[in-house]
Scaffold this motif. Structure first.
Motif, PDB file in Angstrom:
ATOM      1  N   ALA A  76      39.059  19.992  60.544  1.00  0.00           N
ATOM      2  CA  ALA A  76      39.853  20.978  59.815  1.00  0.00           C
ATOM      3  C   ALA A  76      38.920  21.941  59.101  1.00  0.00           C
ATOM      4  CB  ALA A  76      40.781  20.295  58.810  1.00  0.00           C
ATOM      5  N   ALA A  77      39.458  23.116  58.759  1.00  0.00           N
ATOM      6  CA  ALA A  77      38.677  24.128  58.039  1.00  0.00           C
ATOM      7  C   ALA A  77      39.571  24.828  57.032  1.00  0.00           C
ATOM      8  CB  ALA A  77      38.078  25.141  59.014  1.00  0.00           C
ATOM      9  N   GLN A  86      35.265  27.775  61.135  1.00  0.00           N
ATOM     10  CA  GLN A  86      36.541  27.856  61.852  1.00  0.00           C
ATOM     11  C   GLN A  86      36.288  27.909  63.356  1.00  0.00           C
ATOM     12  OE1 GLN A  86      38.754  31.041  59.953  1.00  0.00           O
ATOM     13  NE2 GLN A  86      38.497  30.103  57.950  1.00  0.00           N
ATOM     14  N   ALA A  87      35.868  26.771  63.863  1.00  0.00           N
ATOM     15  CA  ALA A  87      35.471  26.653  65.269  1.00  0.00           C
ATOM     16  C   ALA A  87      35.603  25.196  65.683  1.00  0.00           C
ATOM     17  CB  ALA A  87      34.034  27.120  65.459  1.00  0.00           C
ATOM     18  N   THR A 104      49.113  24.207  52.891  1.00  0.00           N
ATOM     19  CA  THR A 104      49.822  24.598  54.096  1.00  0.00           C
ATOM     20  C   THR A 104      48.893  24.353  55.262  1.00  0.00           C
ATOM     21  OG1 THR A 104      51.032  26.318  52.907  1.00  0.00           O
ATOM     22  CG2 THR A 104      51.006  26.462  55.305  1.00  0.00           C
ATOM     23  N   ARG A 105      49.281  23.464  56.157  1.00  0.00           N
ATOM     24  CA  ARG A 105      48.470  23.175  57.335  1.00  0.00           C
ATOM     25  C   ARG A 105      49.036  23.914  58.534  1.00  0.00           C
ATOM     26  NH1 ARG A 105      47.098  16.637  57.188  1.00  0.00           N
ATOM     27  NH2 ARG A 105      46.304  16.557  55.024  1.00  0.00           N
ATOM     28  N   MET A 106      48.148  24.512  59.311  1.00  0.00           N
ATOM     29  CA  MET A 106      48.585  25.161  60.548  1.00  0.00           C
ATOM     30  C   MET A 106      47.475  25.056  61.582  1.00  0.00           C
ATOM     31  SD  MET A 106      48.518  29.189  59.334  1.00  0.00           S
ATOM     32  CE  MET A 106      49.663  28.902  57.989  1.00  0.00           C
ATOM     33  N   LEU A 113      43.332  25.008  58.259  1.00  0.00           N
ATOM     34  CA  LEU A 113      43.467  25.079  59.703  1.00  0.00           C
ATOM     35  C   LEU A 113      43.082  23.744  60.321  1.00  0.00           C
ATOM     36  CD1 LEU A 113      41.617  28.490  60.142  1.00  0.00           C
ATOM     37  CD2 LEU A 113      44.088  28.135  59.887  1.00  0.00           C
ATOM     38  N   THR A 114      43.894  23.249  61.231  1.00  0.00           N
ATOM     39  CA  THR A 114      43.638  21.956  61.855  1.00  0.00           C
ATOM     40  C   THR A 114      43.300  22.130  63.315  1.00  0.00           C
ATOM     41  OG1 THR A 114      45.988  21.641  62.359  1.00  0.00           O
ATOM     42  CG2 THR A 114      45.174  20.753  60.268  1.00  0.00           C
TER      43      THR A 114
END
Length: 324
Positions: free
Chosen positions: A36-37, A94-95, A297-299, A322-323
């Motif tokens: 996650a990031a 974010q990768a 909020t996870r997306m 971000l997951t």
């Protein structure tokens, strides 16, 4: 691998989930498979072309991430393949994979999972390093602007855990309620005369001892108005502009301090020290419940455009994560 890239400076439509080379860990670095990031306002500024990464750092977005170590660079000690870590980054998080200096990788704290941890380390490092910088002490009065955001939500709880009286500003009743739920003793709508309200909330209108400011120029003079004698302000954001005026006589008469810091461009040694400070001081507070993760909020990472739109919309509370 795939990563979040920006085709050119602009709006969220410039964000792409692109195929890029998998990074290779240099000496003292590890390669991590991402779980996650976190998403931060710095990502928005970088996307807009206002906050480029330091020289030599990936232009992939992402200043914090968690995952599993899959490869060690030369000279790495204290980490092993298969270790679950959360990392403070200068970029690249974010990768599907990212590299991180070993000193900026710490274990996920007890009490939360790796996804929540990915949205915790950057705010924890920011708040702890800045409160150390201005010397926040038990019993002092602490003011944080933007109390409903990721930084604000954490700062409220951290200052309360230190034994401070906490005042927070926010822009709606829903956000004010959130600040109170996080532990704020006083929550003030910044659309109103918040300067008068802050003074009224302090003993004999003396003002506050420490301010954590994200606004910059717009609040510079007003912050000085509410600082107590020997008060300290630290600015970490410029949402209200870069250039302002300051009454130096008032600053002198109050023996006040106005300072500013950034985290992203600090030397590796300093960031490693900050990460260890987080592990030693903050992680136990999370483990025993003194600090609870703010609403998140996870997306999926492929929906990063939506994450930016939500963050810029003004209604977001807590962290967006971000997951993968």
């Amino acid at each position: 691998m795939h990563a979040i890239t920006v085709t050119e400076a602009g709006g969220p439509e410039q964000i792409q989930w692109s195929e890029v080379p998998t990074p290779t860990p240099a000496s003292g670095e590890v390669l991590v498979r991402t779980v996650a990031a976190g998403v931060n306002r710095a990502d928005v500024l970088q996307r807009m072309g206002h906050y480029p990464p330091p020289k030599g750092i990936s232009d992939v977005l992402g200043l914090e991430a968690s995952g599993v170590v899959v490869e060690l660079g030369e000279g790495v000690t204290g980490l092993a393949e298969g270790d679950e870590v959360v990392c403070l980054l200068a970029g690249g998080g974010q990768a599907e994979y990212f590299v991180a200096p070993q000193g900026q990788c710490i274990a996920v704290p007890q009490g939360i999972d790796a996804v929540t941890a990915a949205g915790t380390i950057e705010v924890a490092a920011t708040v702890v390093s800045n409160m150390d910088h201005v010397g926040l002490q038990p019993g002092e009065v602490f003011l944080v602007h933007g109390g409903a955001g990721g930084i604000g939500s954490f700062a409220i709880q951290y200052a309360k855990a230190l034994g401070c009286t906490v005042i927070a500003t926010a822009g709606s009743e829903r956000k004010l309620e959130h600040c109170r739920a996080m532990g704020a003793d006083v929550a003030i709508d910044y659309h109103e005369d918040w300067v008068a309200a802050v003074k009224e909330a302090t003993r004999e209108n003396r003002g506050v001892d420490v301010i954590l400011d994200v606004m910059g120029a717009k609040y510079l003079e007003m912050n000085l108005d509410v600082l107590a004698t020997d008060g300290r302000q630290v600015t970490i954001g410029l949402q209200g502009g870069r250039k302002g005026t300051l009454d130096m006589a008032k600053l002198l008469n109050k023996r006040a301090t106005v300072t500013a810091t950034s985290l992203r461009f600090r030397p590796l040694e300093q960031k490693a020290e900050i990460c260890q400070r987080v592990a030693e001081v903050v992680w136990p507070m999370i483990a025993d419940g003194r600090i609870k993760p703010s609403p998140e909020t996870r997306m999926p990472i492929q929906e990063t455009r939506r994450a930016h739109e939500q963050l810029e919309g003004g209604d977001n509370m807590g962290k967006i994560i971000l997951t993968l």
